[in-house]
Design a protein around this motif. Structure first.
Motif, short mmCIF file in Angstrom:
data_model
loop_
_atom_site.label_atom_id
_atom_site.label_comp_id
_atom_site.label_asym_id
_atom_site.label_seq_id
_atom_site.Cartn_x
_atom_site.Cartn_y
_atom_site.Cartn_z
N GLU A 100 6.24 8.70 3.82
CA GLU A 100 5.65 7.62 3.02
C GLU A 100 5.16 8.16 1.69
OE1 GLU A 100 2.52 5.72 5.15
OE2 GLU A 100 3.82 4.96 6.75
N THR A 131 0.81 -1.22 0.00
CA THR A 131 0.00 0.00 0.00
C THR A 131 0.85 1.26 0.00
OG1 THR A 131 -1.71 -1.17 1.25
CG2 THR A 131 -1.87 1.22 1.19
N THR A 132 1.89 1.28 0.84
CA THR A 132 2.76 2.45 0.92
C THR A 132 4.23 2.03 0.88
OG1 THR A 132 2.81 2.42 3.36
CG2 THR A 132 1.09 3.75 2.31
N THR A 164 2.71 6.63 -1.81
CA THR A 164 1.79 5.56 -2.22
C THR A 164 2.51 4.56 -3.12
OG1 THR A 164 -0.10 7.05 -2.11
CG2 THR A 164 -0.38 5.05 -3.42
N THR A 165 2.24 3.28 -2.89
CA THR A 165 2.78 2.23 -3.76
C THR A 165 1.83 2.08 -4.95
OG1 THR A 165 3.63 1.05 -1.83
CG2 THR A 165 3.55 -0.17 -3.89
N ARG A 166 2.27 2.50 -6.11
CA ARG A 166 1.41 2.40 -7.30
C ARG A 166 1.65 1.04 -7.97
NH1 ARG A 166 1.52 7.13 -11.40
NH2 ARG A 166 3.76 7.39 -10.97
#
Length: 313
Positions: free
Chosen positions: A31, A13-14, A33-35
């Motif tokens: 942090e 998620t992050t 965002t994990t794309r």
């Protein structure tokens, strides 16, 4: 000599990123965002951009940065090749080379659990030791093995996957890995809850747990601390299974200390004491004095480990 180093912990998620001094002090953490869309192709470029932004903000020259260490949620070979990360959408490629090209800095990558273990060795519950095994008891069971201050990745990047040691040949339910009888099925947070439901459904033993609609691992350990007999039995069984598995690991890697982390570790002394008791019962005599400690870095362990991985090369 460089004064700074970055530690990165990639989650589904992050992405957690930390800027550290080379002496081990965290300067700042943040942090992004994990794309994961389009096969996770933006993750590394997003990390690179965030690091570049921080360098500009802090007015730090790249010549003053030792590198970027990165924890990845999947198997990572010693040369930095990722062997598929399902949660990120990644296939097989060399993550170290790719991020290093983007940043023009040295990059070291490793499995996230191994990185967390390295972080706990450096500045956490394993500080002062060079041979440690970290066990993370969360939704699943993860692990990291550090020998002489270095991560043990293994040939396929699967070193430290202790949650999938088989501890019960008679198990009929399937573990998330596809096998049956894995340590994870009994000693994770979900595992001890699963065992509680089995006992509650197959016995009439009184317990305050019967009054709770949605039982958690915390409630089981709390009830055991309060003298609940059924909960105490669950905690004893948990400690026995975990202690016996760790005794087997000790026969192979002979660590100085086991560091226990993850959400279940918040149970504290009752968890450590019970596990250590059964470990001593099953351990090879030369390993019986192995120490046990709780992890102290929490969710920051992976970032600390990433930073340490650069400095320990």
């Amino acid at each position: 000599m460089a004064n700074y180093v970055f530690g990165v912990d990639i989650g589904g998620t992050t992405v957690k990123i930390g800027l550290f001094t080379t002496q081990g002090e965290m300067v700042e953490k943040w942090e992004i965002t994990t794309r994961t869309d389009e096969g996770g192709k933006y993750i590394l470029s997003d990390i690179a951009a965030s690091v570049e932004d921080k360098l500009a903000e802090k007015r730090i020259e790249k010549s003053d940065v030792a590198g970027v260490g990165m924890g990845v949620p999947g198997p990572v070979k010693a040369d930095g090749t990722v062997i598929k990360c399902v949660n990120l959408g990644w296939g097989i490629f060399n993550v170290e080379e790719e991020l290093s090209k983007l940043l023009a800095l040295p990059v070291k990558a490793g499995n996230d659990a191994n990185m967390a273990a390295l972080g706990e060795m450096w500045q956490g519950g394993g500080k002062g030791h060079k041979d440690i095994v970290m066990v993370t008891l969360g939704t699943g069971v993860g692990g990291g093995i550090i020998l002489d201050g270095k991560m043990l990745a293994g040939t396929n990047g699967a070193g430290g996957e202790i949650g999938h040691i088989c501890v019960n040949d008679d198990e009929t339910e399937v573990c998330g890995c596809g096998n049956k009888g894995c340590l994870e099925q009994y000693t994770s947070a979900t595992g001890i809850v699963r065992m509680a439901k089995i006992i509650l459904n197959t016995t009439d033993k009184p317990s305050k747990l019967r009054q709770i609609q949605y039982i958690s691992a915390k409630e089981i350990f709390d009830a055991a601390k309060e003298g609940d007999e059924l909960a105490a039995t669950l905690v004893e069984n948990h400690g026995k299974v975990l202690g016996k598995a760790l005794a087997q690991i000790a026969c192979v890697v002979d660590p100085e200390i086991f560091v226990i982390g993850g959400g279940v570790s918040r149970a504290g002394d009752i968890l450590i004491d019970t596990t250590a008791k059964y470990f001593a019962q099953y351990a090879f005599h030369a390993c019986r004095q192995t120490k046990f400690a709780l992890a102290t870095l929490g969710n920051d362990a992976g970032m600390y480990g990433g930073a340490c991985s650069i400095l320990n090369q």
